[in-house]
Design an enzyme around this catalytic site. Sequence first.
Site, PDB file in Angstrom:
ATOM      1  N   THR A  35       0.833  -1.204   0.000  1.00  0.00           N
ATOM      2  CA  THR A  35       0.000   0.000   0.000  1.00  0.00           C
ATOM      3  C   THR A  35       0.867   1.253   0.000  1.00  0.00           C
ATOM      4  O   THR A  35       0.543   2.250  -0.646  1.00  0.00           O
ATOM      5  CB  THR A  35      -0.938   0.002   1.224  1.00  0.00           C
ATOM      6  OG1 THR A  35      -1.725  -1.191   1.215  1.00  0.00           O
ATOM      7  CG2 THR A  35      -1.852   1.209   1.207  1.00  0.00           C
ATOM      8  N   ASP A 217      -4.553  -2.989  -7.416  1.00  0.00           N
ATOM      9  CA  ASP A 217      -4.057  -3.704  -6.232  1.00  0.00           C
ATOM     10  C   ASP A 217      -4.648  -5.112  -6.204  1.00  0.00           C
ATOM     11  O   ASP A 217      -5.711  -5.363  -6.776  1.00  0.00           O
ATOM     12  CB  ASP A 217      -4.465  -2.918  -4.983  1.00  0.00           C
ATOM     13  CG  ASP A 217      -3.828  -3.457  -3.719  1.00  0.00           C
ATOM     14  OD1 ASP A 217      -2.811  -4.166  -3.815  1.00  0.00           O
ATOM     15  OD2 ASP A 217      -4.346  -3.164  -2.625  1.00  0.00           O
TER      16      ASP A 217
END
Length: 712
Positions: A35, A217
């Site tokens: 992240t 992601d």
Amino acid sequence: MDDTSWAQLTSSQKKAVCHKEGPLLVIAGPGSGKTRVITHRIAALINSGIRPYNICAITFTNKAAEEMRHRAVALGASGGAHISTFHSLCVRILRAYADEAGINRNFSIYDEADQRRCIKQAVKDCELDATNFSPARMLDAISTLKNKLIDVDAFGSQADDFFSQRLAQVYARYETILAERNGLDFDDLLKRTAFLLEGRSEVRRQLGDRFKFLLIDEYQDTNHAQYRIAKALASAHGNICATGDPDQSIYRWRGADIRNILAFESDWPDATVVRLEENFRSSADILEAADRLIAFNKNRKQKRLVPTRPHAKAVLVTSFEDEADEAEAVARQIEELVDCGTSLNEVAVFYRVNAMSRVIEEALIAGNIPYQIVRGVEFYSRKEIRDLLAYLKVLVNPSDEIALLRIINTPARGIGKVTIERVRNYAVRRGITFFEALKHAGDIDVLSKAAKSKLAAFVAMLERFKTASTGDVAPLAERVFSESGLEGSLRGAGAEGLDALENVDELITAVAQYDRQAEEPSLTDFLQQISLFSDADAYDASGNRVALMTLHAAKGLEFENVFVVGLEDGLLPHERGIDDEDELEEERRLFFVGITRAKTNLQVSYSRYRTIRGQMLRSVPSQFLFELGCGFDERSEEEDTSEKSEFDHHSMTAPEFAVGELVRHKAFGLGRVEKYVNMGGSSVVVVNFSSGQRKSLMVRYAGLSKMSDLGR
């Protein structure tokens, strides 16, 4: 992005952050700062002159998307970049291009309960026996078809057997019911977006110009529809950054295809590949065990887990007499952690299936230990919550017949089943929606004067609510709750009603929080967020409570102390994975995800006996226990099972099987030994059988015969 933030990045993270144009694959192991890389990359793109408007970042949970937004802003990245889940992005695209997609932009998003009602109606309308053609089976099959982007016409043209033909019939009727109610299910959001992008070149061009930099992601969890959407969005510019880890692909059962990430370099031949291998989360002991375990998988990209934290506590593998002993021991160990100063929100218990939580809960209750079950969608399944949300849904989409039927006599206002059926028949004859028929109730001759009056009052109430349905959502929700009669009904229901009132208060609090956080709050957007809420979004780290959850729900979380219970064949790996190599690899990845959530303390356990459907049955230790390589010794029934198991390295004996040796198993047939893990009495042999199966077997129970011995 300031110099301090930049200095904290590793060399591999910097390489991923600084890559600007062209495809990029980031293989990010657990705890490797994935992240951080994505948010720093967003900030770096903006610093380089890219408009935030041209950046789109996609992840898999609302909570992860919200964290990304906050982190990006903290790095100085101005607002404007689109950061959301795949489904949220698709909803936004479909509402913006509703005409091109052939839908009404005010569509409802049907959750699982709504879908079940629609599929039951479809099976009934097709005059099929629900026993032989169960709605659940039909819905699962249709979901699979939609995720593979196989529409009704395409499937119907290739249905060449009795079951497929009936499925095609139900599929068609199900789609018609959704269309009549202006509803889309979760799979439709992806399917219709993929078809829109691939079928409308101008839409694809516009969105490609809008989202010139695409960051995805958890790419290992994309299904076929999501894969096609990503390719379409990036087709013109090729600026696609896929971040993920094949070793953490755990959603095959809902359509995720690990091949999407494994084939990224084939899809994008000029791709740059960056591996994030340094782990900032777990101790060296935990990572060594995780590395040993996942090495048994073949469908993966090679990488190491490089610890940045030193050795802490050895991974403990423990056996117990039964599930009650296991649960009580976990509760005792949690009490010991608390006595040593550990906060309860630093502790989690993972299990394979939800049903396993009951005995854990009982032990925690007995020990007066606060806990939360991370299964958040259940809050939105409560009757009082669904009732209030149904009112709000009708204000956005009056064609939503499921919501209308739920609220028309909730609370009771004297509108009975006969009246409802007469209105529905009128709607069918006139070819209008149920709501339109309600508005014309005065023209329905078969209705009594009293019924017409009650229906007119109901419609008038909804119209009043409709006039107040713009702007902040919380005041509207409070007004609907009060004026609809829901609040009064619950207040008159005694203690049960008080509990329900507290739940509604919690919902309205959540609505008020949404109003404060949203740039432009709207009822449509709020209902969209609720419909796309997942279990992972429900975890609340602020309360001082132990977290109980399935291994699937644990994805994306981390805890100082983790207990993984029920390491038994049939549970983990799940019974469906025992004889299917692809399923077995996914089960191994699931366990890998679970153990890499732990920072410092990891305890894994199994029970020698477990109660299944009321019967106490003998368990078989999971093969994953041996693959961990931590060592354990299965004690005899008489020994104290509450103590930690330790592997005695001095007990190792000469290997019973040699690598390459030919063996026979009574069930699996002929095979050849691939590996022998010498653990004394707990030794494991890995065998490749001629049937194509690859098994890890505990030698003492395997019943393997050497072919050389049989020939004597």
